[in-house]
Design a protein around this motif. Structure first.
Motif, PDB file in Angstrom:
ATOM      1  N   MET A 187      -0.745   9.038  -5.866  1.00  0.00           N
ATOM      2  CA  MET A 187      -0.452  10.130  -5.737  1.00  0.00           C
ATOM      3  C   MET A 187       0.550  10.717  -6.760  1.00  0.00           C
ATOM      4  O   MET A 187       1.117  11.484  -7.272  1.00  0.00           O
ATOM      5  N   SER A 188       1.796   9.484  -6.602  1.00  0.00           N
ATOM      6  CA  SER A 188       3.207   9.736  -7.142  1.00  0.00           C
ATOM      7  C   SER A 188       2.994   9.238  -8.549  1.00  0.00           C
ATOM      8  O   SER A 188       3.620  10.108  -9.839  1.00  0.00           O
ATOM      9  N   PHE A 189       2.250   8.235  -9.368  1.00  0.00           N
ATOM     10  CA  PHE A 189       2.133   7.848 -10.373  1.00  0.00           C
ATOM     11  C   PHE A 189       0.969   7.791 -11.495  1.00  0.00           C
ATOM     12  O   PHE A 189       1.243   7.515 -12.555  1.00  0.00           O
ATOM     13  N   ASP A 190      -0.081   8.279 -10.819  1.00  0.00           N
ATOM     14  CA  ASP A 190      -1.236   8.090 -11.107  1.00  0.00           C
ATOM     15  C   ASP A 190      -2.133   6.699 -11.694  1.00  0.00           C
ATOM     16  O   ASP A 190      -2.346   5.815 -12.507  1.00  0.00           O
ATOM     17  N   GLY A 191      -1.778   5.782 -10.166  1.00  0.00           N
ATOM     18  CA  GLY A 191      -1.444   4.607 -10.684  1.00  0.00           C
ATOM     19  C   GLY A 191      -2.784   3.746  -8.978  1.00  0.00           C
ATOM     20  O   GLY A 191      -1.432   3.502  -8.180  1.00  0.00           O
ATOM     21  N   LYS A 192      -3.324   4.718  -9.039  1.00  0.00           N
ATOM     22  CA  LYS A 192      -4.170   3.953  -7.893  1.00  0.00           C
ATOM     23  C   LYS A 192      -4.761   2.259  -7.498  1.00  0.00           C
ATOM     24  O   LYS A 192      -4.579   1.443  -8.622  1.00  0.00           O
ATOM     25  N   GLY A 193      -3.873   2.172  -6.217  1.00  0.00           N
ATOM     26  CA  GLY A 193      -4.583   0.415  -5.774  1.00  0.00           C
ATOM     27  C   GLY A 193      -2.338   0.309  -6.354  1.00  0.00           C
ATOM     28  O   GLY A 193      -2.414  -0.964  -6.167  1.00  0.00           O
ATOM     29  N   PHE A 194      -1.912   0.744  -6.881  1.00  0.00           N
ATOM     30  CA  PHE A 194      -0.172   0.394  -7.291  1.00  0.00           C
ATOM     31  C   PHE A 194       0.673   0.719  -6.051  1.00  0.00           C
ATOM     32  O   PHE A 194       0.638   1.735  -5.212  1.00  0.00           O
ATOM     33  N   ILE A 195       1.798   0.532  -6.249  1.00  0.00           N
ATOM     34  CA  ILE A 195       2.740   0.571  -4.864  1.00  0.00           C
ATOM     35  C   ILE A 195       4.194   0.838  -5.831  1.00  0.00           C
ATOM     36  O   ILE A 195       4.273  -0.594  -6.718  1.00  0.00           O
ATOM     37  N   ARG A 196       5.413   1.399  -5.584  1.00  0.00           N
ATOM     38  CA  ARG A 196       6.434   0.892  -6.430  1.00  0.00           C
ATOM     39  C   ARG A 196       7.661   0.838  -4.927  1.00  0.00           C
ATOM     40  O   ARG A 196       7.660   1.271  -4.155  1.00  0.00           O
ATOM     41  N   LEU A 197       7.871  -0.505  -5.052  1.00  0.00           N
ATOM     42  CA  LEU A 197       9.477  -0.937  -4.087  1.00  0.00           C
ATOM     43  C   LEU A 197      10.856  -0.869  -5.137  1.00  0.00           C
ATOM     44  O   LEU A 197      11.198  -1.158  -5.916  1.00  0.00           O
ATOM     45  N   ASN A 198      11.707  -0.248  -4.402  1.00  0.00           N
ATOM     46  CA  ASN A 198      13.393   0.152  -5.029  1.00  0.00           C
ATOM     47  C   ASN A 198      13.755  -0.893  -4.830  1.00  0.00           C
ATOM     48  O   ASN A 198      13.939  -0.865  -3.320  1.00  0.00           O
ATOM     49  N   PHE A 199      14.430  -1.932  -5.386  1.00  0.00           N
ATOM     50  CA  PHE A 199      15.036  -2.874  -4.425  1.00  0.00           C
ATOM     51  C   PHE A 199      16.884  -2.954  -5.193  1.00  0.00           C
ATOM     52  O   PHE A 199      17.219  -3.721  -5.354  1.00  0.00           O
ATOM     53  N   GLY A 200      16.927  -1.567  -5.134  1.00  0.00           N
ATOM     54  CA  GLY A 200      18.282  -1.324  -5.327  1.00  0.00           C
ATOM     55  C   GLY A 200      18.944  -1.168  -4.619  1.00  0.00           C
ATOM     56  O   GLY A 200      19.617  -0.234  -4.213  1.00  0.00           O
ATOM     57  N   THR A 201      19.175  -2.059  -3.531  1.00  0.00           N
ATOM     58  CA  THR A 201      19.757  -2.090  -1.905  1.00  0.00           C
ATOM     59  C   THR A 201      20.610  -3.256  -1.860  1.00  0.00           C
ATOM     60  O   THR A 201      20.359  -4.219  -2.542  1.00  0.00           O
ATOM     61  N   GLN A 202      21.018  -3.338  -0.581  1.00  0.00           N
ATOM     62  CA  GLN A 202      21.550  -4.724  -0.286  1.00  0.00           C
ATOM     63  C   GLN A 202      20.516  -6.065  -0.524  1.00  0.00           C
ATOM     64  O   GLN A 202      19.248  -5.802   0.621  1.00  0.00           O
ATOM     65  N   MET A 203      20.675  -6.865  -0.599  1.00  0.00           N
ATOM     66  CA  MET A 203      19.920  -8.341  -0.210  1.00  0.00           C
ATOM     67  C   MET A 203      19.490  -8.151   1.485  1.00  0.00           C
ATOM     68  O   MET A 203      18.768  -8.724   1.637  1.00  0.00           O
ATOM     69  N   ARG A 204      20.104  -8.239   2.136  1.00  0.00           N
ATOM     70  CA  ARG A 204      19.741  -8.138   3.708  1.00  0.00           C
ATOM     71  C   ARG A 204      18.750  -7.885   3.827  1.00  0.00           C
ATOM     72  O   ARG A 204      18.360  -7.401   4.576  1.00  0.00           O
ATOM     73  N   ARG A 205      18.703  -5.875   3.527  1.00  0.00           N
ATOM     74  CA  ARG A 205      17.773  -4.965   3.894  1.00  0.00           C
ATOM     75  C   ARG A 205      16.744  -5.933   3.247  1.00  0.00           C
ATOM     76  O   ARG A 205      15.356  -5.607   3.581  1.00  0.00           O
ATOM     77  N   LEU A 206      16.477  -6.337   1.691  1.00  0.00           N
ATOM     78  CA  LEU A 206      15.451  -6.679   1.293  1.00  0.00           C
ATOM     79  C   LEU A 206      15.052  -7.667   2.097  1.00  0.00           C
ATOM     80  O   LEU A 206      13.739  -7.617   1.983  1.00  0.00           O
ATOM     81  N   GLU A 207      16.020  -8.970   2.538  1.00  0.00           N
ATOM     82  CA  GLU A 207      15.353  -9.994   3.268  1.00  0.00           C
ATOM     83  C   GLU A 207      14.069  -9.135   4.569  1.00  0.00           C
ATOM     84  O   GLU A 207      13.331  -9.717   4.849  1.00  0.00           O
ATOM     85  N   ALA A 208      15.303  -8.429   4.842  1.00  0.00           N
ATOM     86  CA  ALA A 208      14.623  -7.597   6.212  1.00  0.00           C
ATOM     87  C   ALA A 208      13.605  -6.645   5.987  1.00  0.00           C
ATOM     88  O   ALA A 208      12.029  -6.743   6.635  1.00  0.00           O
ATOM     89  N   ALA A 209      13.246  -6.470   5.398  1.00  0.00           N
ATOM     90  CA  ALA A 209      11.822  -5.957   4.550  1.00  0.00           C
ATOM     91  C   ALA A 209      11.132  -6.262   3.974  1.00  0.00           C
ATOM     92  O   ALA A 209       9.620  -6.405   4.694  1.00  0.00           O
ATOM     93  N   ILE A 210      11.330  -7.573   3.413  1.00  0.00           N
ATOM     94  CA  ILE A 210       9.927  -8.199   2.987  1.00  0.00           C
ATOM     95  C   ILE A 210       9.432  -9.140   4.900  1.00  0.00           C
ATOM     96  O   ILE A 210       8.023  -9.296   5.027  1.00  0.00           O
ATOM     97  N   TRP A 211      10.291  -9.080   5.722  1.00  0.00           N
ATOM     98  CA  TRP A 211      10.003  -9.738   6.889  1.00  0.00           C
ATOM     99  C   TRP A 211       8.986  -9.231   7.575  1.00  0.00           C
ATOM    100  O   TRP A 211       8.176  -9.678   7.835  1.00  0.00           O
TER     101      TRP A 211
END
Length: 379
Positions: free
Chosen positions: A348-372
């Motif tokens: 819907m956002s990018f005309d890239g069906k079957g894909f996702i976009r993830l913003n990793f411009g955040t603190q590493m602790r938040r990324l680690e929590a997100a992956i968990w």
């Protein structure tokens, strides 16, 4: 000076577009493209000084900011521009829309590649142009142009090519050879290139170098509108300060005339933040890049451990583009959101069906929590 990019900034209940979309829900938002880091101290100081003045009227562009931009483009882009070529804007997206509006007539065509940042597809339609989409192709684990498809899609009514470089969302930094081929095609067919280069200072792959397409030769320079801003690099997107560099007098005259009656003036806060960013914040910028490169490597490794997920290394930006098609999971973005992580759905956002976009411009602790959290629903 060492800057602490690990510092957790609580942006909840601040009317943050990114965070308060999920107000009162336990969601880590990794979707819209702003970062969770404090801006550089010189920028904060500049904003405080404007606030302390107590008067917030209309401003013209500071002469020093113009000089800093001209010098920056010469030093970093090897592009000598004239100050008259610059048109200041309250944002990059308005620049896309104006570019579509001032080139060609109603019913003419604007071409872009997909998947791409959504306004690239909405701006032509909003300006009564016909949108022509050409898919990128994956070559040697890198997203790039399909020049045969571009040539085949051109008609006599194709008037604008909208270029995103570095590319959002695929993360490509186009090479000189790729840009030269695109330039040759556009010169041959008298197509104006509108180049969004807003991510040009967010190069992750240190073997790559950003090249402004307008610098290739005088012909394409005269057929170009280049959009730039400190907003993404210095995390000041909400302030609204961008600019277009338009060497062609006729195009620039139309662009500036319409801008003056349909868009607000740039504020004192935005101008002073931009000046402080470009003039005083390079040390912060370099440390940011080091941090983002570590985040990128972490996300690249983790995404490729999920069954059916594929992420190619990014050359630039802090926006991971992840192919989930082989997972055969329907509604991937919804499943991840239910697990407590918000990402952008690609179709819907990018005309890239079957894909996702993830913003990793955040603190590493938040990324680690997100992956968990994601591991609880993805295997």
């Amino acid at each position: 000076m060492t800057y602490d990019f690990d510092e957790i900034i609580d942006r909840t209940n601040t009317d943050s577009f990114k965070w308060d979309k999920y107000k009162d829900r336990d969601i880590i938002p990794l979707w819209v493209a702003d970062m969770d880091f404090k801006s550089a101290p010189p920028i904060i100081n500049a904003l405080e000084n404007v606030a302390k003045s107590g008067v917030y009227g209309y401003w013209h562009t500071p002469d020093e900011l113009i000089e800093v931009v001209i010098k920056r483009l010469e030093n970093r882009h090897h592009w000598k521009i004239q100050k008259e070529w610059i048109v200041w804007l309250p944002g990059m997206v308005p620049g896309l829309t104006l570019s579509c509006l001032v080139v060609g007539n109603d019913g003419d065509e604007v071409m872009t590649t997909v998947p791409v940042y959504g306004p690239f597809m909405r701006a032509p339609l909003a300006t009564r142009k016909n949108l022509v989409k050409v898919p990128l192709q994956l070559v040697n684990n890198r997203w790039t142009f399909d020049f045969d498809a571009i040539r085949a899609a051109i008609t006599p009514r194709t008037k604008v090519f909208m270029l995103c470089n570095p590319y959002n969302p695929a993360g490509t930094v186009f090479t000189k050879e790729e840009l030269q081929t695109l330039s040759d095609i556009c010169i041959e067919h008298n197509i104006v290139i509108c180049a969004d280069e807003i991510h040009c200072d967010l190069i992750l792959d240190e073997t790559k170098k950003h090249i402004s397409i307008a610098t290739l030769n005088k012909k394409i320079e005269n057929q170009s509108i280049t959009l730039l801003s400190p907003s993404k690099t210095f995390n000041i997107a909400g302030l609204g300060c961008s600019f277009a560099v338009i060497p062609n007098d006729e195009i620039r005259s139309k662009f500036a005339a319409i801008r003056s009656i349909i868009q607000p003036e740039v504020s004192a806060f935005a101008y002073q933040a931009a000046l402080a960013a470009y003039r005083d914040s390079e040390e912060w910028h370099q440390q940011l890049l080091v941090y983002l490169r570590k985040n990128h490597d972490f996300i690249l490794q983790e995404m490729n451990t999920f069954k059916g997920f594929k992420m190619q290394p990014l050359e630039a930006t802090y926006l991971a583009w992840i192919d989930t098609r082989e997972s055969e999971i329907e509604n991937v973005a919804k499943i991840i959101e239910d697990a407590g992580v918000a990402i952008s759905e690609g179709g819907m956002s990018f005309d890239g069906k079957g894909f996702i976009r993830l913003n990793f411009g955040t603190q590493m602790r938040r990324l680690e929590a997100a992956i968990w959290r994601m591991r609880k629903v993805l295997f």
